[in-house]
Design a protein around this motif. Structure first.
Motif, PDB file in Angstrom:
ATOM      1  N   LEU A   1      -4.993 -23.494   7.982  1.00  0.00           N
ATOM      2  CA  LEU A   1      -6.977 -22.888   7.316  1.00  0.00           C
ATOM      3  C   LEU A   1      -7.830 -23.553   6.548  1.00  0.00           C
ATOM      4  CD1 LEU A   1      -8.329 -20.078   8.017  1.00  0.00           C
ATOM      5  CD2 LEU A   1      -7.607 -19.044   6.056  1.00  0.00           C
ATOM      6  N   ALA A   2      -8.339 -24.270   6.784  1.00  0.00           N
ATOM      7  CA  ALA A   2      -9.067 -24.987   5.887  1.00  0.00           C
ATOM      8  C   ALA A   2     -10.605 -24.819   6.034  1.00  0.00           C
ATOM      9  CB  ALA A   2      -9.251 -26.206   6.048  1.00  0.00           C
ATOM     10  N   LEU A   3     -11.411 -24.076   5.989  1.00  0.00           N
ATOM     11  CA  LEU A   3     -13.141 -23.619   5.637  1.00  0.00           C
ATOM     12  C   LEU A   3     -13.893 -24.401   5.582  1.00  0.00           C
ATOM     13  CD1 LEU A   3     -13.661 -19.762   4.763  1.00  0.00           C
ATOM     14  CD2 LEU A   3     -13.234 -21.528   7.057  1.00  0.00           C
ATOM     15  N   THR A   4     -14.886 -24.873   6.385  1.00  0.00           N
ATOM     16  CA  THR A   4     -15.368 -26.685   6.005  1.00  0.00           C
ATOM     17  C   THR A   4     -17.031 -26.116   6.004  1.00  0.00           C
ATOM     18  OG1 THR A   4     -16.213 -27.370   8.384  1.00  0.00           O
ATOM     19  CG2 THR A   4     -14.091 -27.961   6.973  1.00  0.00           C
ATOM     20  N   GLU A   5     -17.378 -25.198   7.172  1.00  0.00           N
ATOM     21  CA  GLU A   5     -18.895 -24.957   6.755  1.00  0.00           C
ATOM     22  C   GLU A   5     -18.245 -23.383   7.484  1.00  0.00           C
ATOM     23  OE1 GLU A   5     -22.880 -26.090   9.786  1.00  0.00           O
ATOM     24  OE2 GLU A   5     -21.116 -26.666   9.988  1.00  0.00           O
ATOM     25  N   SER A   6     -19.751 -22.763   6.951  1.00  0.00           N
ATOM     26  CA  SER A   6     -19.550 -20.941   7.346  1.00  0.00           C
ATOM     27  C   SER A   6     -21.074 -20.808   7.675  1.00  0.00           C
ATOM     28  CB  SER A   6     -19.353 -20.446   6.291  1.00  0.00           C
ATOM     29  OG  SER A   6     -20.120 -20.432   5.071  1.00  0.00           O
ATOM     30  N   SER A   7     -21.521 -19.685   8.455  1.00  0.00           N
ATOM     31  CA  SER A   7     -23.096 -19.180   9.395  1.00  0.00           C
ATOM     32  C   SER A   7     -22.646 -18.090   9.255  1.00  0.00           C
ATOM     33  CB  SER A   7     -23.218 -20.389   9.552  1.00  0.00           C
ATOM     34  OG  SER A   7     -22.669 -20.286  10.702  1.00  0.00           O
ATOM     35  N   ASP A   8     -23.815 -17.405   9.513  1.00  0.00           N
ATOM     36  CA  ASP A   8     -23.743 -15.564  10.686  1.00  0.00           C
ATOM     37  C   ASP A   8     -24.841 -16.126  11.734  1.00  0.00           C
ATOM     38  OD1 ASP A   8     -22.688 -14.182   8.416  1.00  0.00           O
ATOM     39  OD2 ASP A   8     -24.649 -14.432   7.540  1.00  0.00           O
ATOM     40  N   LEU A   9     -23.748 -16.132  12.573  1.00  0.00           N
ATOM     41  CA  LEU A   9     -24.487 -15.860  14.068  1.00  0.00           C
ATOM     42  C   LEU A   9     -24.691 -14.761  14.920  1.00  0.00           C
ATOM     43  CD1 LEU A   9     -25.000 -18.095  16.207  1.00  0.00           C
ATOM     44  CD2 LEU A   9     -22.681 -17.849  17.333  1.00  0.00           C
ATOM     45  N   PHE A  10     -26.025 -14.316  15.124  1.00  0.00           N
ATOM     46  CA  PHE A  10     -25.918 -13.529  15.595  1.00  0.00           C
ATOM     47  C   PHE A  10     -25.314 -12.894  17.555  1.00  0.00           C
ATOM     48  CE2 PHE A  10     -28.816 -10.126  19.051  1.00  0.00           C
ATOM     49  CZ  PHE A  10     -28.321  -9.594  18.053  1.00  0.00           C
ATOM     50  N   LEU A  11     -24.855 -12.549  18.181  1.00  0.00           N
ATOM     51  CA  LEU A  11     -23.755 -12.726  18.852  1.00  0.00           C
ATOM     52  C   LEU A  11     -24.561 -11.842  20.442  1.00  0.00           C
ATOM     53  CD1 LEU A  11     -20.284 -13.018  17.826  1.00  0.00           C
ATOM     54  CD2 LEU A  11     -21.357 -14.760  18.437  1.00  0.00           C
ATOM     55  N   TYR A  12     -24.171 -10.766  20.249  1.00  0.00           N
ATOM     56  CA  TYR A  12     -24.569  -9.847  21.080  1.00  0.00           C
ATOM     57  C   TYR A  12     -25.561  -8.159  20.596  1.00  0.00           C
ATOM     58  CZ  TYR A  12     -20.616  -7.351  20.521  1.00  0.00           C
ATOM     59  OH  TYR A  12     -19.906  -6.950  19.639  1.00  0.00           O
ATOM     60  N   HIS A  13     -26.141  -7.679  21.027  1.00  0.00           N
ATOM     61  CA  HIS A  13     -26.531  -5.966  20.868  1.00  0.00           C
ATOM     62  C   HIS A  13     -26.115  -5.127  21.882  1.00  0.00           C
ATOM     63  CE1 HIS A  13     -30.472  -7.647  22.796  1.00  0.00           C
ATOM     64  NE2 HIS A  13     -30.608  -6.492  23.974  1.00  0.00           N
ATOM     65  N   THR A  14     -26.396  -3.995  21.240  1.00  0.00           N
ATOM     66  CA  THR A  14     -25.738  -2.802  22.181  1.00  0.00           C
ATOM     67  C   THR A  14     -27.429  -2.629  22.819  1.00  0.00           C
ATOM     68  OG1 THR A  14     -24.044  -3.358  21.968  1.00  0.00           O
ATOM     69  CG2 THR A  14     -24.595  -0.638  22.594  1.00  0.00           C
ATOM     70  N   VAL A  15     -26.993  -1.550  23.823  1.00  0.00           N
ATOM     71  CA  VAL A  15     -28.567  -1.305  24.547  1.00  0.00           C
ATOM     72  C   VAL A  15     -27.548   0.103  24.466  1.00  0.00           C
ATOM     73  CG1 VAL A  15     -30.742  -0.607  25.629  1.00  0.00           C
ATOM     74  CG2 VAL A  15     -30.826  -2.870  24.283  1.00  0.00           C
ATOM     75  N   THR A  16     -28.159   1.507  24.288  1.00  0.00           N
ATOM     76  CA  THR A  16     -27.888   2.641  24.274  1.00  0.00           C
ATOM     77  C   THR A  16     -28.627   3.671  26.097  1.00  0.00           C
ATOM     78  OG1 THR A  16     -25.640   3.149  23.460  1.00  0.00           O
ATOM     79  CG2 THR A  16     -25.979   4.949  24.529  1.00  0.00           C
ATOM     80  N   ARG A  17     -28.551   3.982  27.302  1.00  0.00           N
ATOM     81  CA  ARG A  17     -29.910   4.399  27.889  1.00  0.00           C
ATOM     82  C   ARG A  17     -29.271   5.703  28.370  1.00  0.00           C
ATOM     83  NH1 ARG A  17     -30.215  -0.764  29.916  1.00  0.00           N
ATOM     84  NH2 ARG A  17     -32.969  -1.445  29.114  1.00  0.00           N
ATOM     85  N   THR A  18     -29.922   6.623  28.341  1.00  0.00           N
ATOM     86  CA  THR A  18     -29.383   8.004  28.581  1.00  0.00           C
ATOM     87  C   THR A  18     -30.121   8.536  29.723  1.00  0.00           C
ATOM     88  OG1 THR A  18     -29.001   8.977  26.475  1.00  0.00           O
ATOM     89  CG2 THR A  18     -29.161  10.642  28.106  1.00  0.00           C
ATOM     90  N   ALA A  19     -29.757   8.731  31.054  1.00  0.00           N
ATOM     91  CA  ALA A  19     -30.386   9.123  31.660  1.00  0.00           C
ATOM     92  C   ALA A  19     -30.676  11.170  32.196  1.00  0.00           C
ATOM     93  CB  ALA A  19     -29.364   9.289  33.545  1.00  0.00           C
ATOM     94  N   LYS A  20     -32.648  10.502  32.512  1.00  0.00           N
ATOM     95  CA  LYS A  20     -32.642  11.588  32.460  1.00  0.00           C
ATOM     96  C   LYS A  20     -32.514  12.734  33.631  1.00  0.00           C
ATOM     97  CE  LYS A  20     -38.451  13.472  33.350  1.00  0.00           C
ATOM     98  NZ  LYS A  20     -39.326  13.091  33.242  1.00  0.00           N
ATOM     99  N   PRO A  21     -31.887  13.884  32.835  1.00  0.00           N
ATOM    100  CA  PRO A  21     -31.410  14.880  33.548  1.00  0.00           C
ATOM    101  C   PRO A  21     -32.768  15.142  35.000  1.00  0.00           C
ATOM    102  CG  PRO A  21     -32.046  15.502  31.260  1.00  0.00           C
ATOM    103  CD  PRO A  21     -32.245  14.353  31.452  1.00  0.00           C
ATOM    104  N   GLU A  22     -32.071  15.289  36.716  1.00  0.00           N
ATOM    105  CA  GLU A  22     -32.532  15.761  37.500  1.00  0.00           C
ATOM    106  C   GLU A  22     -32.356  17.029  37.556  1.00  0.00           C
ATOM    107  OE1 GLU A  22     -30.574  13.840  41.338  1.00  0.00           O
ATOM    108  OE2 GLU A  22     -30.750  11.878  40.034  1.00  0.00           O
ATOM    109  N   SER A  23     -33.317  17.854  38.188  1.00  0.00           N
ATOM    110  CA  SER A  23     -33.884  19.039  38.193  1.00  0.00           C
ATOM    111  C   SER A  23     -32.849  19.628  39.459  1.00  0.00           C
ATOM    112  CB  SER A  23     -35.661  19.449  38.878  1.00  0.00           C
ATOM    113  OG  SER A  23     -35.269  18.842  40.477  1.00  0.00           O
TER     114      SER A  23
END
Length: 273
Positions: free
Chosen positions: A226-248
């Motif tokens: 274990l040898a840390l030479t560099e560190s950074s924050d990297l955005f990997l993904y995002h989560t989108v939640t969708r809810t179906a509109k109830p059908e009549s």
């Protein structure tokens, strides 16, 4: 031809009521004298008729709504059991109050038909889904010839449905009574749960055979790996939640209505047994 069955019922009611003990009623709400049970097909014993009639009378007077039964040999020229049930209800002047609140169950033995006719507040208390539910609860007993049990089920459910309608909202699509879970399912459910638990624990245990207790975490690390030479924050993904509109819903619930030959508005349902 269609009037004949009503005339026969009138004669039957007159004779039966003359022999039956009087039941206290609200004279302002019900017609002066009629019987709420008419067994023209003679499928019930005398004791069964007496007991069932007392039950129907008690529920009707307490709930201020007629709960009635008519059993016929055949439909006698009527195009449907519903038409016959409506005409019997109207012809015998069933119903409480000016709106003639009530419900009638017709059973025709030859055609193996049942029909429920509702009127007045009965149309509100007994929705289409509710009438179908009552029919389903009676069907097995009717098919097996257990008529007394079937009619007692009908009377009991009518009492429950009227109470539900008056105290809250009528039983309807999505809110029908739940059938009680049979006692036999309790030990079966416990047994299945125990077996599944043993299987899962056994599988987990089998995967832990090579694991040995370690006093520290050093054995899990390679020295100098274990040898840390560099560190950074990297955005990997995002989560989108969708809810179906109830059908009549395809079924809107409530009660459909129709008019009888006399012009009275009725609701109800029908089926075979």
């Amino acid at each position: 031809m269609k009037k004949r069955i009503i005339a026969i019922l009138f004669a039957f009611v007159f004779c039966f009521c003359a022999a039956a003990p009087a039941f206290a009623s609200d004279s302002d709400g019900f017609a002066d004298e009629y019987c709420r049970l008419n067994d023209l097909a003679d499928i019930l014993s005398d004791s069964e008729e007496e007991e069932l009639l007392a039950t129907l009378d008690e529920i009707s007077v307490r709930q201020k709504m007629d709960v009635t039964i008519a059993i016929v040999d055949d439909l006698n020229g009527y195009g449907s059991a519903t038409e016959c049930a409506d005409d019997i209800y109207d012809g015998l002047s069933y119903g409480y109050g000016k709106d003639r609140d009530g419900i009638l169950l017709l059973v025709s033995m030859e055609e193996r038909d049942w029909a429920i006719s509702t009127c007045g507040y009965g149309i509100t208390a007994f929705t289409d889904a509710g009438c179908d539910y009552i029919g389903e609860q009676m069907k097995d007993d009717l098919s097996d010839g257990n008529y007394f049990d079937a009619f007692n089920t009908y009377a009991s459910l009518c009492d429950e449905f009227i109470t539900q309608a008056r105290e809250g909202s009528p039983y309807d699509v999505g809110s029908l009574p739940r059938e009680p879970l049979s006692f036999i399912w309790i030990p079966i459910s416990i047994g299945i749960g125990v077996i599944l638990a043993l299987i899962i624990v056994g599988v987990m245990k089998s995967k832990l055979k090579t694991v040995r207790f370690q006093t520290a975490a050093n054995s899990y690390m390679k020295k100098g790996s274990l040898a840390l030479t560099e560190s950074s924050d990297l955005f990997l993904y995002h989560t989108v939640t969708r809810t179906a509109k109830p059908e009549s819903s395809s079924s809107s619930g409530g009660s459909s209505t129709h008019r009888s030959s006399s012009g009275t508005t009725h609701g109800g349902s029908s089926g075979k047994f």
